[in-house]
Enzyme design. Structure first.
Site, mmCIF file in Angstrom:
data_model
loop_
_atom_site.group_PDB
_atom_site.id
_atom_site.type_symbol
_atom_site.label_atom_id
_atom_site.label_comp_id
_atom_site.label_asym_id
_atom_site.label_seq_id
_atom_site.Cartn_x
_atom_site.Cartn_y
_atom_site.Cartn_z
ATOM 1 C CB SER A 291 -1.147 -0.139 1.051
ATOM 2 O OG SER A 291 -1.889 -1.140 1.063
ATOM 3 C CG LEU B 20 -5.127 -5.102 -5.683
ATOM 4 C CD1 LEU B 20 -3.843 -6.424 -6.317
ATOM 5 C CD2 LEU B 20 -6.698 -6.225 -5.818
ATOM 6 C CD GLU C 65 -25.203 13.471 13.152
ATOM 7 O OE1 GLU C 65 -24.829 12.885 12.252
ATOM 8 O OE2 GLU C 65 -26.743 14.210 13.771
ATOM 9 C CG HIS D 148 -32.869 17.982 23.643
ATOM 10 N ND1 HIS D 148 -31.904 19.197 22.319
ATOM 11 C CD2 HIS D 148 -33.894 18.484 22.642
ATOM 12 C CE1 HIS D 148 -32.689 20.241 22.324
ATOM 13 N NE2 HIS D 148 -34.008 20.103 22.386
#
Lengths: 627, 627
Positions: free
Chosen positions: A47, A195, A372, A421
């Protein structure tokens, strides 16, 4: 010697070097990625190899950065959204001369090393921790936002993304906001090696599909052959002169440069065995010792921040009914006198009262709309540039950003979150809107501070205190209006508590916070009329917790009732138990919490149905006392 | 009388009714939305009024549904992704004759009522709870997936979305998967009324911007005037005959039909005051009592599911080293013999070992790629159709789906989650990959079951048990291979524990699960060599917890050490404390957990650095015993 000779492996590569020397640098990054991961016995060399050309061109020609002065405010920001490519990042640091080859080859992924498996800010050149995919680019949006909208600074933000992470919704929240905010200083570089961890990615090498999505989300898409250094160079050059954020879609090959693993499945996250690494290094042209001296930081002296005005916090009259969410809004607005305070909303600012701040400081208020994850990511990015962000939404909806909050702690970010809340107290809207897990979620965040005021005076003081706390701080606010309990002169140290009722003859302790503190007070009144003396503790600081006061109360009264508008797991009750158990001081104990699934109703009906109202507290106290 | 007369208000509206009668139905839905919310004193009438024409056309002409038989397998599915438009949904139920007008007008949002503020499946016509925005459409993808890929059934899925929620990344995860899976049986209807809770939405009425995004994500976009019933009808007709999922982008007006609030800011989530409601009802043409008889369910008899094959669970040899994640994969594959078991991955199936299942049952395995929210949402949708989904990713990354898991419990969904790679035990990858908050997160989910096996035999038994549990169950698996402790004949009842070491002279109890259970066993050996008898408990069932065994151990030994590879908040330690405190049985107590921020290293190094290894357990035991 300013450039590596074509055959040289010891030169310095810089902005004016020939592109073939930049390619040599890329090969070095590959070789060093292989060497580092093979030596560690773990890591992601393939990678890293796919993105090596992209990063070599960036490092040599486009990343304006003073490696000796990572705090230079004119430095560009480089974020590895694909954090697993850490061998590549650390190889870049070696090429830049700030991490020795020895450290790279002997410390990577070792215990106690700063070269962790995924990058974290223990390294001075790393802004944010990555490794949970789909997060680096969102953080980059926050950093770029600071540069464009708050600092008007010339630095650029470069985020290297993997192609697998493009399926995370958070990436699209980020690109949407990048487009909306017009962040022309942001470049995402997507390493499309087709990949993923376990096989082909969803879109493979369909660069057009990616480009259509990127463009639809308001950014400029550029497709490029990711191993053609000249093409990459042109793309980066182009990206620095567009009026929109740019996403460079680079077609690459995983494991590029080593034929045995190139474009092959089954090599994700696997170091090459030593003998294979030797063949790889040989095929890559051997070990090099090139140094890079890229373009220095862009000239930038941040303007002196305006002198902080005096923060005049709101004051409330004891007895008046005021919601703590309202106090949060007023206190936040007062804190706006500090020029480093910024506020973020997720389209509920009229409910959380963040909007109060927007009315006075619109330039330091950012609307995330209903996203969010990006709200928290923007906050993290802003904290990288030294701002003190306050981000608020309903406590229930902060669960949406749990992974970002978790990672923000690994990033050592400083930010204030507010969840409004909370609990069944909200009434008729029902369970989807009730924050019932937030205390547990926030307590478990590394290094967090968790605050839960019961009145407007405490909410004000604690909102103000958050501006100077390290790490992630959280304030839980309540929907309804309840009597102000404390005079404006009262102090609320983090880690403290308030004992509101106390006598020498106390037979029991009632502990609450938020709405349940008011219920505890009412229960104490009822018990008093029966001749039972109940101590009442306002546990406004849930983490850190005032263990001394709790232990004294437990020992002196021998019985304790705790009531919380939260699930029984991870909240006030377990926080108190942990504090008491550590000192072997757990008394007779009753824990009232929301154990069933609530529905709609009034606050009073729902508190009662959940078994956390004054009558239940009174009954629990009587039961304990009769034992 | 089959159709309402133009002036009639008592007729029946159906597929063959004139469109102007369908419009009358729409007006009724508006009136009833106003009446219901005004009577309740809360709710979202304006958000209902914008979508009334869309829903009237759907109800009368396109929603194939038998209202008397909500379990008819041929019924279409209607999901209100914008759950706050519950007045509209319930008004539809009234028009369909299944909720009385009286119930609508006197019970909406009241305590104990099934007409909750946001819809939940306590209503037989509601599949999933909504109200956390950006979730309904993702669930719809799961339901549609069942219809298209598993059942080959004719039903369609209709999801009504708000425009504000289109900024949630989860919506784009959903559309991406809808496109990828080719869910031509899914129609999303976006009510683009341009006003969110606190003001204009991000994209306003820019339908083209929405359309570009939708098309780029692989779905067909249709734009329509959302108050033109004929145009809506055509769009729905078209949607039922495309080869791709369709997103109908309807330009609407919030508060449509009542001039005082139409397209006006400041009216989100506010009922009309009674006198205003009267004017609204008048302007809307008064109260109607139309009934609707839409198209019945599509003829569908689900084929009998194949006879379950015998489930032959894997067996492991005590002493062999096997990772619990590996046992999970093998057990899951064995469970594939049950035709109702399906498995979901988020591109880490080779790590979680979900992939083992895919190799045998590819048709019941769904790849979510890296989109944890959609993976959980798909699982919820599949559970609506009676499947038993198993969804797995790294424990750390399940935090990404926290809000979906929380809401899945409100949906009364049955699903099994597995989080692998828990704790610092994973080693070199570092904190971004370490699940350290998952036990707390999952314990706090309403009605959840939380399991944490220490060996392959337990992992196998518990994986199998999850298939028959109600609610959300969670299994925490470990990366590394540790000795098998139990013979294949051992039973692991949910709510139980295993006492692995026990004598009549035990002086202390050591409690662990997963890797720390092995550390406890090693510590007990060390203590034994010092002549200290330590009881060892394998706490494989974290919730429900075996309180009896813990209390006995606490009372008999008088001291307890608990070690967990998790943050100290919300995990094993606090679960045990809660169980003991409830019985007033907290002994001398030491709680070893991951209190600092870990980095890279080997498993052994990191367990030791975190203070949860055998040596720390031994030392903690000695300290407790010396008190």
């Amino acid at each position: 010697m300013n450039a590596a000779s074509p055959n040289g492996s010891n030169g310095t590569v810089g902005p004016n070097s020939d592109l073939k020397d930049v390619f040599e640098l890329a090969q070095q990054l590959r070789v060093d990625s292989v060497r580092a991961s093979t030596s560690a016995g773990s890591g992601h060399p393939t990678s890293s190899m796919s993105a090596a050309d992209l990063m070599a061109v960036l490092l040599a020609r486009h990343l304006h950065y003073d490696w000796q002065r990572p705090d230079d405010p004119g430095n560009d920001h480089l974020i590895f959204s694909k954090g697993h490519a850490s061998p590549l990042l650390y190889a870049m640091f070696t090429a830049a001369g700030v991490v020795s080859e020895e450290e790279l080859l002997t410390r990577y992924r070792r215990a106690g090393s700063r070269l962790e498996g995924h990058p974290t800010p223990v390294l001075p050149w790393v802004d944010v921790a990555t490794g949970s995919l789909g997060q680096g680019l969102p953080y980059g949006v926050g950093v770029a936002l600071s540069g464009r909208k708050l600092e008007h600074a010339p630095f650029r933000v470069w985020a290297l993304c993997g192609d697998s992470e493009m399926t995370e919704g958070s990436i699209w929240e980020a690109l949407d906001k990048a487009g909306r905010y017009g962040l022309d200083n942001l470049t995402a570089i997507v390493d499309i090696n087709r990949l993923g961890q376990r096989g082909p990615t969803e879109l493979g090498w369909d660069l057009e599909a990616y480009a259509n999505r990127v463009e639809a989300f308001g950014c400029t898409a550029l497709t490029v052959e990711g191993h053609d250094v000249a093409a990459i160079d042109k793309a980066f050059e182009y990206a620095t002169h567009t009026e929109r954020p740019t996403v460079i879609l680079a077609r690459t090959i995983k494991g590029q440069g080593f034929s045995e693993v190139a474009d092959a499945e089954g090599w994700h996250g696997k170091p090459l065995p030593p003998e294979m690494a030797e063949r790889a290094i040989a095929e890559l042209g051997g070990v090099r010792h090139l140094k890079v001296r890229g373009p220095g930081p862009r000239p930038y002296q941040p303007p002196p921040r305006p002198t902080p005005q005096e923060v005049r916090l709101p004051e409330f009259e004891p007895g008046d009914k005021v919601a703590t969410r309202s106090a949060y809004g007023k206190a936040l607005t007062a804190l706006g006198a500090r020029p480093d305070v910024v506020a973020l909303d997720a389209e509920v600012g009229n409910s959380t009262h963040s909007e109060d701040f927007a009315a006075v400081y619109p330039g330091r208020y950012f609307q995330s709309y209903i996203a969010e994850q990006q709200m928290v990511a923007t906050a993290v990015g802003l904290s990288v540039r030294g701002w003190r962000p306050y981000a608020a939404t309903f406590a229930a909806f902060l669960t949406r950003a749990h992974d970002f909050i978790r990672m923000a702690a690994v990033s050592r970010a400083r930010l204030a979150l507010c969840g409004s809340h909370c609990g069944v107290e909200i009434g008729a809207d029902g369970p989807s809107q009730m924050g019932l897990e937030d205390l547990g979620m926030m307590r478990a965040v590394h290094g967090s501070t968790v605050l839960y005021p019961s009145d407007a005076t405490a909410a004000t003081a604690l909102t103000a205190a958050m501006a100077d706390l390290e790490g992630i701080s959280y304030l839980r606010s309540t929907r309804g209006a309840y009597p102000v309990l404390y005079p404006a002169t009262e102090r609320f140290p983090v880690g403290g508590s308030k004992t509101l009722r106390s006598t020498a003859e106390d037979q029991i302790t009632l502990v609450g916070a938020g709405v349940t503190l008011h219920e505890c007070l009412a229960a104490a009144d009822t018990l008093a009329s029966d001749g039972v003396h109940a101590r009442v503790i306002d546990l406004y600081s849930v983490k850190p917790i005032d263990a001394d006061t709790l232990v004294s109360a437990a020992e002196e009264t021998g019985a304790l009732v705790i009531a919380e508008d939260h699930r029984p797991e991870g909240g006030l009750g377990e926080a108190v138990l942990s504090a008491l158990a550590e000192r072997s001081a757990v008394p007779r104990f009753a824990h009232l919490a929301v154990r069933d699934l609530p529905a709609s109703g009034t606050s009073a009906e729902l508190l009662d149905a959940a078994g956390i109202s004054r009558s239940h507290i009174t009954a629990a106290a009587r039961r304990l006392l009769s034992r």
